[in-house]
Design an enzyme around this catalytic site. Structure first.
Site, PDB file in Angstrom:
ATOM      1  N   HIS A  91       0.871  -1.385   0.102  1.00 29.04           N
ATOM      2  CA  HIS A  91       0.017   0.184  -0.083  1.00 29.04           C
ATOM      3  C   HIS A  91       0.939   1.245   0.013  1.00 29.04           C
ATOM      4  CE1 HIS A  91      -3.077  -2.591   2.363  1.00 29.04           C
ATOM      5  NE2 HIS A  91      -3.664  -2.299   0.967  1.00 29.04           N
ATOM      6  N   LYS A 140     -16.231  -6.277   4.722  1.00 27.71           N
ATOM      7  CA  LYS A 140     -15.090  -6.777   5.464  1.00 27.71           C
ATOM      8  C   LYS A 140     -15.114  -6.615   6.891  1.00 27.71           C
ATOM      9  CE  LYS A 140     -12.143  -7.036   1.479  1.00 27.71           C
ATOM     10  NZ  LYS A 140     -10.727  -6.438   1.002  1.00 27.71           N
ATOM     11  N   ARG A 199      -2.530  -6.173  -8.247  1.00 30.90           N
ATOM     12  CA  ARG A 199      -1.326  -7.298  -8.147  1.00 30.90           C
ATOM     13  C   ARG A 199      -1.294  -8.269  -9.227  1.00 30.90           C
ATOM     14  NH1 ARG A 199      -3.240  -7.721  -1.935  1.00 30.90           N
ATOM     15  NH2 ARG A 199      -5.145  -7.231  -3.173  1.00 30.90           N
ATOM     16  N   SER A 229      -2.758  -7.783   3.196  1.00 34.71           N
ATOM     17  CA  SER A 229      -3.081  -7.527   4.470  1.00 34.71           C
ATOM     18  C   SER A 229      -3.454  -8.981   4.982  1.00 34.71           C
ATOM     19  CB  SER A 229      -4.039  -6.411   4.728  1.00 34.71           C
ATOM     20  OG  SER A 229      -3.938  -5.389   4.092  1.00 34.71           O
TER      21      SER A 229
HETATM   22  P1  ADP Z   1      -9.969  -3.355  -0.618  1.00 37.98           P
HETATM   23  O1  ADP Z   1     -10.617  -3.986   0.398  1.00 37.98           O
HETATM   24  O2  ADP Z   1     -10.804  -2.058  -1.092  1.00 37.98           O
HETATM   25  O3  ADP Z   1      -9.581  -4.045  -1.459  1.00 37.98           O
HETATM   26  P2  ADP Z   1      -7.308  -3.093   0.298  1.00 37.98           P
HETATM   27  O4  ADP Z   1      -6.660  -2.300   1.738  1.00 37.98           O
HETATM   28  O5  ADP Z   1      -7.331  -4.815   0.527  1.00 37.98           O
HETATM   29  O6  ADP Z   1      -8.704  -2.726   0.394  1.00 37.98           O
HETATM   30  O7  ADP Z   1      -6.470  -2.615  -0.749  1.00 37.98           O
HETATM   31  C1  ADP Z   1      -6.441  -1.352  -1.228  1.00 37.98           C
HETATM   32  C2  ADP Z   1      -5.999  -0.952  -2.605  1.00 37.98           C
HETATM   33  O8  ADP Z   1      -4.541  -1.566  -2.610  1.00 37.98           O
HETATM   34  C3  ADP Z   1      -6.482  -2.337  -3.717  1.00 37.98           C
HETATM   35  O9  ADP Z   1      -6.345  -1.491  -4.813  1.00 37.98           O
HETATM   36  C4  ADP Z   1      -5.643  -2.972  -3.706  1.00 37.98           C
HETATM   37  O10 ADP Z   1      -5.655  -4.028  -5.096  1.00 37.98           O
HETATM   38  C5  ADP Z   1      -4.116  -2.335  -3.445  1.00 37.98           C
HETATM   39  N1  ADP Z   1      -3.311  -3.239  -3.058  1.00 37.98           N
HETATM   40  C6  ADP Z   1      -3.348  -4.223  -1.915  1.00 37.98           C
HETATM   41  N2  ADP Z   1      -1.998  -4.819  -1.654  1.00 37.98           N
HETATM   42  C7  ADP Z   1      -1.378  -4.119  -2.608  1.00 37.98           C
HETATM   43  C8  ADP Z   1       0.033  -4.450  -2.904  1.00 37.98           C
HETATM   44  N3  ADP Z   1       0.953  -5.017  -2.206  1.00 37.98           N
HETATM   45  N4  ADP Z   1       0.744  -3.931  -4.036  1.00 37.98           N
HETATM   46  C9  ADP Z   1       0.001  -2.891  -4.687  1.00 37.98           C
HETATM   47  N5  ADP Z   1      -1.444  -2.690  -4.455  1.00 37.98           N
HETATM   48  C10 ADP Z   1      -1.857  -2.984  -3.354  1.00 37.98           C
END
Ligand code: ADP
Length: 161
Positions: free
Chosen positions: A17, A41, A90, A128
């Site tokens: 992130h 979630k 990803r 996460s």
């Molecule tokens: P959501 O529940 O909206 O998917 P996340 O916190 O899981 O929220 O992810 C937020 C954003 O960050 C999403 O666009 C996700 O694809 C991106 N993201 C999560 N992990 C990574 C990573 N390791 N590298 C790049 N982008 C990521």
């Protein structure tokens, strides 16, 4: 001023992130990291804890603001007059959901576009969910998250001694 919004659950924020935040803030004047309050979630960290961790690790980034939002992302983006939403991609597994979200948001509002940043190689497997699973059983995740996050995870799972 060109404003972009990077929405997500950030439960908790990882180095993946953080990489998207660093890259996104270079493309826009102002980047709002928007923590979803009522996402479907159910989180490990409550939204205040998630926000506090993001604030701590982005405190040296002057054009980054951490906010929370309730309800529809499209309403929030319009309200903030942002011109773009940033999402990270990803593996191909992210694509179907992201594409559907993009199509729907694009139907609902023409005032902003969605920009997809491809995950940097070293973070392309980071999520996460996976990090929480390792931390739950006492494995160090310090290589994958900012330090305040790995410490908060150890504490949450009672592995902080
Ligand atoms: P959501 O529940 O909206 O998917 P996340 O916190 O899981 O929220 O992810 C937020 C954003 O960050 C999403 O666009 C996700 O694809 C991106 N993201 C999560 N992990 C990574 C990573 N390791 N590298 C790049 N982008 C990521």
């Amino acid at each position: 001023m060109k404003i972009a919004i990077y929405p997500g659950s950030f439960d908790p924020i990882t180095n993946g992130h953080l990489d998207i935040i660093e890259r996104g803030r270079r493309l826009f004047d102002h980047l709002m990291v928007a923590v979803a309050v009522n996402s479907a979630k159910s989180g490990l960290f409550n939204f205040q804890e998630r926000m506090d961790l993001i604030k701590e690790v982005t405190s040296r980034m002057p054009n980054v603001e951490v906010v929370s939002f309730k309800g529809l992302l499209v309403d929030f983006v319009e309200e903030k007059k942002a011109i773009a939403v940033i999402r990270g991609l990803r593996a191909v597994t992210d694509f179907d959901y992201e594409y559907a979200m993009y199509q729907m948001n694009n139907e609902m509002s023409k005032t902003f576009d969605t920009i997809f940043l491809l995950a940097s190689g070293e973070y392309s497997y980071l999520s996460s969910t996976i990090i929480k699973e390792y931390a739950r059983y006492g494995r160090s995740v310090a290589a994958f998250t900012p330090r305040p996050v790995s410490e908060a995870l150890l504490k949450k799972f009672g592995h902080d001694g």
